[in-house]
Design a protein around this motif. Structure first.
Motif, PDB file in Angstrom:
ATOM      1  N   GLN A 244       0.829  -1.206   0.000  1.00 60.95           N
ATOM      2  CA  GLN A 244       0.000   0.000   0.000  1.00 60.95           C
ATOM      3  C   GLN A 244       0.863   1.254   0.000  1.00 60.95           C
ATOM      4  O   GLN A 244       0.583   2.211  -0.724  1.00 60.95           O
ATOM      5  N   ARG A 245       1.908   1.259   0.802  1.00 62.63           N
ATOM      6  CA  ARG A 245       2.806   2.419   0.852  1.00 62.63           C
ATOM      7  C   ARG A 245       3.490   2.641  -0.496  1.00 62.63           C
ATOM      8  O   ARG A 245       3.599   3.772  -0.969  1.00 62.63           O
ATOM      9  N   LEU A 246       3.955   1.553  -1.101  1.00 67.64           N
ATOM     10  CA  LEU A 246       4.645   1.679  -2.380  1.00 67.64           C
ATOM     11  C   LEU A 246       3.682   2.079  -3.497  1.00 67.64           C
ATOM     12  O   LEU A 246       4.044   2.865  -4.374  1.00 67.64           O
ATOM     13  N   SER A 247       2.461   1.580  -3.453  1.00 63.50           N
ATOM     14  CA  SER A 247       1.454   1.986  -4.438  1.00 63.50           C
ATOM     15  C   SER A 247       1.138   3.468  -4.300  1.00 63.50           C
ATOM     16  O   SER A 247       1.030   4.193  -5.295  1.00 63.50           O
ATOM     17  N   ARG A 248       1.022   3.933  -3.076  1.00 64.09           N
ATOM     18  CA  ARG A 248       0.765   5.356  -2.824  1.00 64.09           C
ATOM     19  C   ARG A 248       1.964   6.187  -3.313  1.00 64.09           C
ATOM     20  O   ARG A 248       1.787   7.237  -3.931  1.00 64.09           O
ATOM     21  N   ALA A 249       3.184   5.707  -3.078  1.00 65.47           N
ATOM     22  CA  ALA A 249       4.377   6.425  -3.548  1.00 65.47           C
ATOM     23  C   ALA A 249       4.379   6.525  -5.072  1.00 65.47           C
ATOM     24  O   ALA A 249       4.730   7.573  -5.631  1.00 65.47           O
ATOM     25  N   MET A 250       3.962   5.459  -5.756  1.00 68.82           N
ATOM     26  CA  MET A 250       3.910   5.491  -7.221  1.00 68.82           C
ATOM     27  C   MET A 250       2.863   6.500  -7.709  1.00 68.82           C
ATOM     28  O   MET A 250       3.092   7.209  -8.692  1.00 68.82           O
TER      29      MET A 250
END
Length: 159
Positions: free
Chosen positions: A35-41
């Motif tokens: 979720q964090r990495l998706s939000r960062a993308m």
């Protein structure tokens, strides 16, 4: 090491944390990491690098072993103008044979090749790379114009 399926849930989590190659992923949870990495993308797609950095940098400090994290870190560093760091992360994330064919990998490699020998000036919100020589005179004006535009447009668009 195998996880004892009969052990209480807390013991299972402790075993996972202890035996994991990247224990911190289990501590924050694989789902939370994604979720964090998706939000960062999403932030990177909107050129919101400071927000993406707030999500990615703490994960990098925790030494998490995740190719997805390394890829997002490479993309973040590329957007930040830190091309050699971007390449370092992408080399960890992508297979060596695929790096030159991958769109981001080839772009990072080309940018490094094209900007070799360039000078860099850092302003509060920008890194400006330029070839040595007469262009140095223009950098002061470019920084001033970019910072003014950043503040005006930031207010207008909520950045």
């Amino acid at each position: 090491d195998r996880i004892n399926r009969n052990a209480p849930r807390t013991q299972v989590l402790q075993d996972r944390f202890r035996t994991s190659r990247a224990g911190i992923v289990d501590a924050i949870g694989q789902k939370d990491l994604k979720q964090r990495l998706s939000r960062a993308m999403v932030y990177l797609n909107g050129w919101r690098t400071p927000e993406a950095a707030k999500l990615v940098n703490p994960l990098l400090k925790q030494n998490i072993k995740s190719k997805h994290l390394w890829y997002v870190a490479g993309r973040l560093r590329y957007f930040e103008g830190r091309y050699k760091e971007a390449l370092r992360w992408l080399k960890k994330a992508l297979p060596k044979a695929y790096l030159k064919r991958h769109p981001l990998g080839s772009s990072v490699l080309a940018t490094i090749r094209l900007t070799r020998g360039y000078r860099t000036v850092k302003s509060p919100h920008f890194l400006i790379h330029f070839p040595p020589g007469r262009d140095r005179i223009l950098v002061t004006y470019a920084v001033d114009a970019l910072e003014k535009a950043y503040h005006r447009l930031g207010k207008l668009y909520g950045y």
